[in-house]
Motif scaffolding. Structure first.
Motif, PDB file in Angstrom:
ATOM      1  N   GLY A   8     109.063 119.097-128.204  1.00  0.00           N
ATOM      2  CA  GLY A   8     109.224 119.292-126.771  1.00  0.00           C
ATOM      3  C   GLY A   8     110.129 118.291-126.079  1.00  0.00           C
ATOM      4  N   GLU A   9     110.812 117.437-126.864  1.00  0.00           N
ATOM      5  CA  GLU A   9     111.718 116.458-126.251  1.00  0.00           C
ATOM      6  C   GLU A   9     112.967 117.170-125.737  1.00  0.00           C
ATOM      7  OE1 GLU A   9     110.958 113.440-125.671  1.00  0.00           O
ATOM      8  OE2 GLU A   9     109.233 113.170-126.990  1.00  0.00           O
ATOM      9  N   THR A  10     113.543 116.648-124.694  1.00  0.00           N
ATOM     10  CA  THR A  10     114.771 117.209-124.139  1.00  0.00           C
ATOM     11  C   THR A  10     115.982 116.636-124.872  1.00  0.00           C
ATOM     12  OG1 THR A  10     114.967 115.462-122.497  1.00  0.00           O
ATOM     13  CG2 THR A  10     113.715 117.437-121.865  1.00  0.00           C
ATOM     14  N   VAL A  11     117.103 117.297-124.720  1.00  0.00           N
ATOM     15  CA  VAL A  11     118.342 116.875-125.399  1.00  0.00           C
ATOM     16  C   VAL A  11     118.726 115.441-125.033  1.00  0.00           C
ATOM     17  CG1 VAL A  11     120.819 117.327-125.589  1.00  0.00           C
ATOM     18  CG2 VAL A  11     119.190 119.207-125.771  1.00  0.00           C
ATOM     19  N   PRO A  12     118.686 115.043-123.759  1.00  0.00           N
ATOM     20  CA  PRO A  12     119.051 113.651-123.446  1.00  0.00           C
ATOM     21  C   PRO A  12     118.125 112.636-124.120  1.00  0.00           C
ATOM     22  CG  PRO A  12     119.093 114.968-121.450  1.00  0.00           C
ATOM     23  CD  PRO A  12     118.513 115.829-122.521  1.00  0.00           C
ATOM     24  N   VAL A  13     116.828 112.938-124.208  1.00  0.00           N
ATOM     25  CA  VAL A  13     115.882 112.013-124.845  1.00  0.00           C
ATOM     26  C   VAL A  13     116.165 111.929-126.342  1.00  0.00           C
ATOM     27  CG1 VAL A  13     113.445 111.629-125.383  1.00  0.00           C
ATOM     28  CG2 VAL A  13     114.118 112.363-123.079  1.00  0.00           C
ATOM     29  N   ILE A  14     116.419 113.086-126.979  1.00  0.00           N
ATOM     30  CA  ILE A  14     116.727 113.102-128.419  1.00  0.00           C
ATOM     31  C   ILE A  14     117.999 112.293-128.679  1.00  0.00           C
ATOM     32  CG2 ILE A  14     117.354 114.568-130.370  1.00  0.00           C
ATOM     33  CD1 ILE A  14     115.676 116.803-129.047  1.00  0.00           C
ATOM     34  N   LEU A  18     118.131 108.891-131.020  1.00  0.00           N
ATOM     35  CA  LEU A  18     118.906 108.905-132.263  1.00  0.00           C
ATOM     36  C   LEU A  18     120.232 108.152-132.144  1.00  0.00           C
ATOM     37  CD1 LEU A  18     118.278 112.568-133.427  1.00  0.00           C
ATOM     38  CD2 LEU A  18     117.105 110.483-134.155  1.00  0.00           C
ATOM     39  N   GLY A  19     120.586 107.738-130.941  1.00  0.00           N
ATOM     40  CA  GLY A  19     121.815 106.964-130.754  1.00  0.00           C
ATOM     41  C   GLY A  19     123.071 107.798-130.930  1.00  0.00           C
ATOM     42  N   CYS A  20     123.048 109.041-130.466  1.00  0.00           N
ATOM     43  CA  CYS A  20     124.236 109.881-130.550  1.00  0.00           C
ATOM     44  C   CYS A  20     124.441 110.562-129.191  1.00  0.00           C
ATOM     45  CB  CYS A  20     124.103 110.912-131.672  1.00  0.00           C
ATOM     46  SG  CYS A  20     122.709 112.019-131.488  1.00  0.00           S
ATOM     47  N   SER A  21     125.454 111.385-129.111  1.00  0.00           N
ATOM     48  CA  SER A  21     125.744 112.030-127.831  1.00  0.00           C
ATOM     49  C   SER A  21     124.917 113.302-127.671  1.00  0.00           C
ATOM     50  CB  SER A  21     127.230 112.373-127.733  1.00  0.00           C
ATOM     51  OG  SER A  21     127.536 113.434-128.621  1.00  0.00           O
ATOM     52  N   GLU A  22     124.772 113.729-126.425  1.00  0.00           N
ATOM     53  CA  GLU A  22     124.058 114.970-126.137  1.00  0.00           C
ATOM     54  C   GLU A  22     124.795 116.163-126.737  1.00  0.00           C
ATOM     55  OE1 GLU A  22     123.091 115.408-121.997  1.00  0.00           O
ATOM     56  OE2 GLU A  22     122.528 113.294-121.828  1.00  0.00           O
ATOM     57  N   LYS A  23     126.115 116.083-126.752  1.00  0.00           N
ATOM     58  CA  LYS A  23     126.918 117.169-127.323  1.00  0.00           C
ATOM     59  C   LYS A  23     126.607 117.336-128.810  1.00  0.00           C
ATOM     60  CE  LYS A  23     131.707 118.633-127.838  1.00  0.00           C
ATOM     61  NZ  LYS A  23     133.106 118.286-127.597  1.00  0.00           N
ATOM     62  N   THR A  24     126.437 116.220-129.526  1.00  0.00           N
ATOM     63  CA  THR A  24     126.110 116.273-130.946  1.00  0.00           C
ATOM     64  C   THR A  24     124.743 116.921-131.156  1.00  0.00           C
ATOM     65  OG1 THR A  24     127.424 114.298-131.365  1.00  0.00           O
ATOM     66  CG2 THR A  24     125.783 114.870-133.023  1.00  0.00           C
ATOM     67  N   VAL A  25     123.777 116.543-130.354  1.00  0.00           N
ATOM     68  CA  VAL A  25     122.431 117.114-130.468  1.00  0.00           C
ATOM     69  C   VAL A  25     122.487 118.615-130.224  1.00  0.00           C
ATOM     70  CG1 VAL A  25     120.106 117.128-129.477  1.00  0.00           C
ATOM     71  CG2 VAL A  25     121.296 114.956-129.832  1.00  0.00           C
ATOM     72  N   ARG A  26     123.173 119.040-129.191  1.00  0.00           N
ATOM     73  CA  ARG A  26     123.266 120.469-128.885  1.00  0.00           C
ATOM     74  C   ARG A  26     123.951 121.232-130.013  1.00  0.00           C
ATOM     75  NH1 ARG A  26     124.212 118.338-123.620  1.00  0.00           N
ATOM     76  NH2 ARG A  26     122.473 118.872-122.249  1.00  0.00           N
ATOM     77  N   CYS A  27     124.997 120.649-130.589  1.00  0.00           N
ATOM     78  CA  CYS A  27     125.726 121.298-131.683  1.00  0.00           C
ATOM     79  C   CYS A  27     124.807 121.539-132.881  1.00  0.00           C
ATOM     80  CB  CYS A  27     126.934 120.440-132.079  1.00  0.00           C
ATOM     81  SG  CYS A  27     127.827 121.055-133.521  1.00  0.00           S
ATOM     82  N   TRP A  28     124.071 120.512-133.299  1.00  0.00           N
ATOM     83  CA  TRP A  28     123.208 120.640-134.477  1.00  0.00           C
ATOM     84  C   TRP A  28     122.024 121.552-134.197  1.00  0.00           C
ATOM     85  CZ3 TRP A  28     124.634 119.675-139.188  1.00  0.00           C
ATOM     86  CH2 TRP A  28     125.660 118.765-139.410  1.00  0.00           C
ATOM     87  N   LEU A  29     121.454 121.496-133.015  1.00  0.00           N
ATOM     88  CA  LEU A  29     120.352 122.406-132.691  1.00  0.00           C
ATOM     89  C   LEU A  29     120.825 123.855-132.664  1.00  0.00           C
ATOM     90  CD1 LEU A  29     118.374 120.417-129.956  1.00  0.00           C
ATOM     91  CD2 LEU A  29     117.762 120.765-132.356  1.00  0.00           C
ATOM     92  N   HIS A  30     122.029 124.062-132.151  1.00  0.00           N
ATOM     93  CA  HIS A  30     122.595 125.412-132.129  1.00  0.00           C
ATOM     94  C   HIS A  30     122.818 125.918-133.555  1.00  0.00           C
ATOM     95  CE1 HIS A  30     124.850 128.857-130.735  1.00  0.00           C
ATOM     96  NE2 HIS A  30     125.844 128.510-131.534  1.00  0.00           N
TER      97      HIS A  30
END
Length: 165
Positions: A8-14, A18-30
């Motif tokens: 349930g964590e949000t993209v900015p928190v993730i 993890l010390g990466c950008s929000e764009k990276t998190v969104r890319c991998w989740l997608h």
């Protein structure tokens, strides 16, 4: 990332955890949502493919390290002779690229330069006029001193010299 998202964590928190950008998190989740676990594997094959093979690179390096075919060599009888008088007398980037193209490698001057710089290969000849193997050769004599004194400068006054003010 996936576990944190399921928790349930949000993209900015993730991204922060993890010390990466929000764009990276969104890319991998997608990618995970689209293809599952296979989407998290390395896709490979991304980016531009090399235009020349490693064997062709090695051939260019070997050319640069070899003696140019047009270079004059002292023969056993003392005469100067070139292996191929129509060949280049010294290697330049242009002559290396030309010979490589004649050998079937489509390469340009700038690419030859990048290859040789990456490998630390010298393609320039050393200055032959500084030394001679000829026993009758006489040098020009003592060279210039390391520091030639400049012309003495006149002492500048601190007062302005412009009288028009």
């Amino acid at each position: 990332m996936v576990e944190l998202s399921w928790a349930g964590e949000t993209v900015p928190v993730i991204a922060y955890e993890l010390g990466c950008s929000e764009k990276t998190v969104r890319c991998w989740l997608h990618r995970f949502n689209q293809a599952g676990l296979e989407g998290l594997e390395d896709l490979g094959g991304q980016g531009r493919k090399p235009r020349i093979t490693q064997a062709e690179r090695s051939h260019i390096i070997a050319l640069a390290r070899s003696a140019p075919p047009g270079r004059l060599e002292v023969q056993p009888d003392g005469e100067l002779e070139a292996a191929d008088e129509s060949g280049p007398p010294l290697w330049t980037l242009d002559t290396l690229a030309e010979v490589a193209r004649q050998d079937g490698i489509e390469v340009g001057r700038s690419q030859v330069r990048r290859i040789l710089l990456a490998e630390g290969v010298r393609w320039r000849r050393t200055r032959s006029w500084t030394r001679s193997r000829d026993p009758d050769f006489e040098g020009k004599g003592r060279g210039s001193p390391a520091c030639i004194p400049a012309r003495p400068t006149a002492r500048r006054s601190s007062a302005p010299t412009s009288s028009g003010r």
